[in-house]
Motif scaffolding. Structure first.
Motif, PDB file in Angstrom:
ATOM      1  N   ALA A  14       0.822  -1.211   0.000  1.00 15.95           N
ATOM      2  CA  ALA A  14       0.000   0.000   0.000  1.00 15.95           C
ATOM      3  C   ALA A  14       0.855   1.259   0.000  1.00 15.95           C
ATOM      4  N   VAL A  15       1.943   1.227   0.765  1.00 16.27           N
ATOM      5  CA  VAL A  15       2.800   2.402   0.861  1.00 16.27           C
ATOM      6  C   VAL A  15       3.640   2.587  -0.395  1.00 16.27           C
ATOM      7  N   PHE A  16       4.125   1.472  -0.953  1.00 17.55           N
ATOM      8  CA  PHE A  16       4.961   1.518  -2.137  1.00 17.55           C
ATOM      9  C   PHE A  16       4.294   0.750  -3.265  1.00 17.55           C
ATOM     10  N   PRO A  17       3.368   1.381  -3.988  1.00 17.93           N
ATOM     11  CA  PRO A  17       2.592   0.675  -5.019  1.00 17.93           C
ATOM     12  C   PRO A  17       3.465   0.143  -6.139  1.00 17.93           C
ATOM     13  N   GLN A  18       3.062  -0.998  -6.647  1.00 16.14           N
ATOM     14  CA  GLN A  18       3.770  -1.608  -7.765  1.00 16.14           C
ATOM     15  C   GLN A  18       3.465  -0.863  -9.058  1.00 16.14           C
ATOM     16  N   ALA A  19       4.354  -1.033 -10.032  1.00 13.35           N
ATOM     17  CA  ALA A  19       4.096  -0.470 -11.357  1.00 13.35           C
ATOM     18  C   ALA A  19       3.020  -1.318 -12.028  1.00 13.35           C
ATOM     19  N   THR A  20       1.832  -0.766 -12.156  1.00 10.28           N
ATOM     20  CA  THR A  20       0.717  -1.528 -12.716  1.00 10.28           C
ATOM     21  C   THR A  20       0.537  -1.290 -14.203  1.00 10.28           C
ATOM     22  N   THR A  69       3.229   5.809  -8.944  1.00 11.26           N
ATOM     23  CA  THR A  69       4.011   4.588  -9.168  1.00 11.26           C
ATOM     24  C   THR A  69       5.349   4.692  -8.438  1.00 11.26           C
ATOM     25  N   ASN A  70       5.728   3.645  -7.761  1.00 13.20           N
ATOM     26  CA  ASN A  70       7.018   3.609  -7.087  1.00 13.20           C
ATOM     27  C   ASN A  70       8.092   3.143  -8.071  1.00 13.20           C
ATOM     28  N   PRO A  71       9.022   4.003  -8.462  1.00 11.63           N
ATOM     29  CA  PRO A  71      10.044   3.600  -9.437  1.00 11.63           C
ATOM     30  C   PRO A  71      10.897   2.421  -8.984  1.00 11.63           C
ATOM     31  N   ALA A  72      10.962   2.178  -7.681  1.00 10.85           N
ATOM     32  CA  ALA A  72      11.764   1.061  -7.183  1.00 10.85           C
ATOM     33  C   ALA A  72      11.203  -0.290  -7.607  1.00 10.85           C
ATOM     34  N   THR A  73       9.938  -0.316  -8.041  1.00 13.50           N
ATOM     35  CA  THR A  73       9.337  -1.571  -8.476  1.00 13.50           C
ATOM     36  C   THR A  73       9.630  -1.882  -9.944  1.00 13.50           C
ATOM     37  N   LEU A  74      10.302  -0.960 -10.624  1.00 13.41           N
ATOM     38  CA  LEU A  74      10.656  -1.183 -12.027  1.00 13.41           C
ATOM     39  C   LEU A  74      11.932  -2.002 -12.059  1.00 13.41           C
ATOM     40  N   LEU A  75      11.856  -3.210 -12.573  1.00  9.18           N
ATOM     41  CA  LEU A  75      12.976  -4.129 -12.450  1.00  9.18           C
ATOM     42  C   LEU A  75      13.866  -4.179 -13.686  1.00  9.18           C
ATOM     43  N   SER A  76      13.280  -4.339 -14.850  1.00 16.02           N
ATOM     44  CA  SER A  76      14.088  -4.489 -16.061  1.00 16.02           C
ATOM     45  C   SER A  76      14.418  -3.132 -16.666  1.00 16.02           C
ATOM     46  N   LYS A  77      15.422  -3.120 -17.507  1.00 16.40           N
ATOM     47  CA  LYS A  77      15.774  -1.890 -18.223  1.00 16.40           C
ATOM     48  C   LYS A  77      14.607  -1.420 -19.068  1.00 16.40           C
ATOM     49  N   GLU A  78      13.888  -2.359 -19.686  1.00 14.53           N
ATOM     50  CA  GLU A  78      12.755  -2.002 -20.531  1.00 14.53           C
ATOM     51  C   GLU A  78      11.632  -1.363 -19.710  1.00 14.53           C
ATOM     52  N   GLU A  79      11.382  -1.890 -18.509  1.00  9.29           N
ATOM     53  CA  GLU A  79      10.363  -1.293 -17.651  1.00  9.29           C
ATOM     54  C   GLU A  79      10.747   0.124 -17.251  1.00  9.29           C
ATOM     55  N   LYS A  80      12.002   0.306 -16.889  1.00  6.57           N
ATOM     56  CA  LYS A  80      12.456   1.633 -16.469  1.00  6.57           C
ATOM     57  C   LYS A  80      12.364   2.635 -17.622  1.00  6.57           C
ATOM     58  N   LEU A 141      20.833   5.055 -18.552  1.00  5.24           N
ATOM     59  CA  LEU A 141      20.477   3.675 -18.904  1.00  5.24           C
ATOM     60  C   LEU A 141      21.123   3.238 -20.215  1.00  5.24           C
ATOM     61  N   GLY A 142      21.774   4.171 -20.913  1.00  5.62           N
ATOM     62  CA  GLY A 142      22.624   3.802 -22.038  1.00  5.62           C
ATOM     63  C   GLY A 142      21.903   3.414 -23.312  1.00  5.62           C
ATOM     64  N   GLU A 143      20.805   4.090 -23.626  1.00  6.40           N
ATOM     65  CA  GLU A 143      20.048   3.796 -24.845  1.00  6.40           C
ATOM     66  C   GLU A 143      19.901   5.096 -25.630  1.00  6.40           C
ATOM     67  N   ALA A 144      20.741   5.261 -26.658  1.00  8.51           N
ATOM     68  CA  ALA A 144      20.762   6.530 -27.402  1.00  8.51           C
ATOM     69  C   ALA A 144      19.433   6.822 -28.089  1.00  8.51           C
ATOM     70  N   ARG A 145      18.678   5.791 -28.419  1.00  9.43           N
ATOM     71  CA  ARG A 145      17.439   6.013 -29.167  1.00  9.43           C
ATOM     72  C   ARG A 145      16.367   6.728 -28.355  1.00  9.43           C
ATOM     73  N   ALA A 164       1.471   4.772 -26.175  1.00  8.03           N
ATOM     74  CA  ALA A 164       2.321   4.679 -24.993  1.00  8.03           C
ATOM     75  C   ALA A 164       3.494   3.734 -25.260  1.00  8.03           C
ATOM     76  N   TYR A 165       4.608   3.997 -24.614  1.00  6.85           N
ATOM     77  CA  TYR A 165       5.740   3.069 -24.670  1.00  6.85           C
ATOM     78  C   TYR A 165       5.488   1.936 -23.679  1.00  6.85           C
ATOM     79  N   ARG A 166       5.719   0.711 -24.146  1.00  7.42           N
ATOM     80  CA  ARG A 166       5.437  -0.475 -23.345  1.00  7.42           C
ATOM     81  C   ARG A 166       6.681  -1.355 -23.272  1.00  7.42           C
ATOM     82  N   PRO A 167       6.996  -1.897 -22.097  1.00  8.86           N
ATOM     83  CA  PRO A 167       8.233  -2.670 -21.942  1.00  8.86           C
ATOM     84  C   PRO A 167       8.372  -3.813 -22.928  1.00  8.86           C
ATOM     85  N   GLU A 168       7.266  -4.509 -23.204  1.00  7.29           N
ATOM     86  CA  GLU A 168       7.342  -5.722 -24.022  1.00  7.29           C
ATOM     87  C   GLU A 168       7.602  -5.432 -25.495  1.00  7.29           C
ATOM     88  N   LYS A 169       7.412  -4.216 -25.940  1.00  2.20           N
ATOM     89  CA  LYS A 169       7.699  -3.903 -27.342  1.00  2.20           C
ATOM     90  C   LYS A 169       8.536  -2.640 -27.489  1.00  2.20           C
TER      91      LYS A 169
END
Length: 246
Positions: A14-20, A69-80, A141-145, A164-169
């Protein structure tokens, strides 16, 4: 090993919501509804109807979902990357709407600060400026694009993507953003018909260290193998800071 009480887990969630990513569809709808291609003063760009966007209740929903959204819940580079690119673009639009700026984001700076360092938002309780998001989070994060994806609300900026930008694509979306930018001969890429000279977007000059440490020839050659060689002179389009309004 002592079991963690369920009540404690619920409290932490509740205090630190996940990235939904609950805002994806709403942001897709906002972009599809309020963005259209325009050509003004010889520049083709994706224009935003800021007045209508600001009155659309989906804007508040998307912005607030990002801010809680709590940024600490973003795990992969794509999610971030997906989260922070969307955050940058949405908060830039939020700034224009909030300040009712009709002409240029540069008018929103102060005497000793730029608009990107002057204005702040709280994301999960921590204060961020647009400069913080771009230079302290996204670029490391090292992504020039990403320079073809984040949009500064100016006509000459690489265009706001109409989804929207989405991690999976994300990789596909960023690749497409580069292609879309370079296909725009009014601000992205143009080759002189008579000389070995090209013009590219000014962002590749400002952030040249992100493009193979300023080796722009090397970075560009895979995109234009028959047009660019080591002797090609690279120049940059002039930058129009007028608001990308529709």
């Amino acid at each position: 090993m002592r079991a963690i009480p369920i009540a404690f887990i619920v409290l932490i969630t509740a205090v630190f919501p996940q990235a939904t990513w609950a805002y994806f569809d709403q942001l897709d709808g906002l972009l599809a509804t309020h963005v259209e291609t325009k050509t003004v003063d010889g520049i083709r760009y994706n224009g935003v109807n800021y007045g209508a966007w600001g009155k659309d209740p989906r804007h508040t929903l998307v912005r607030d979902d990002i801010l809680t959204t709590n940024p600490a819940t973003l795990l992969s580079k794509e999610e971030k990357l997906a989260f922070w690119i969307n955050a940058y673009n949405v908060l830039t639009i939020d700034l224009i709407i909030r300040e009712k700026e009709p002409e240029s984001i540069k008018n929103l700076g102060g005497l000793f600060s730029s608009p990107w360092s002057k204005h702040t938002w709280e994301i999960a309780g921590q204060s961020y400026t647009l400069d913080n998001i771009e230079h302290d989070i996204i670029r490391p994060l090292g992504e020039a694009r990403i320079h073809f994806a984040i949009n500064c609300a100016a006509k000459s900026c690489p265009d706001l993507r109409v989804e929207a930008y989405r991690p999976e694509k994300l990789n596909t979306q960023l690749a497409d953003q580069v292609t879309l930018t370079f296909s725009n001969g009014t601000k992205g890429f143009r080759k002189s018909p008579a000389q070995n000279i090209i013009h590219v977007t000014k962002v590749m000059d400002w952030f040249g260290e992100d493009f193979d440490d300023r080796n722009l020839h090397s970075w560009l050659m895979p995109y234009f193998p028959s047009l660019i060689n080591d002797q090609t002179e690279i120049k940059f389009f002039s930058y129009d800071w007028s608001l990308n309004k529709s």
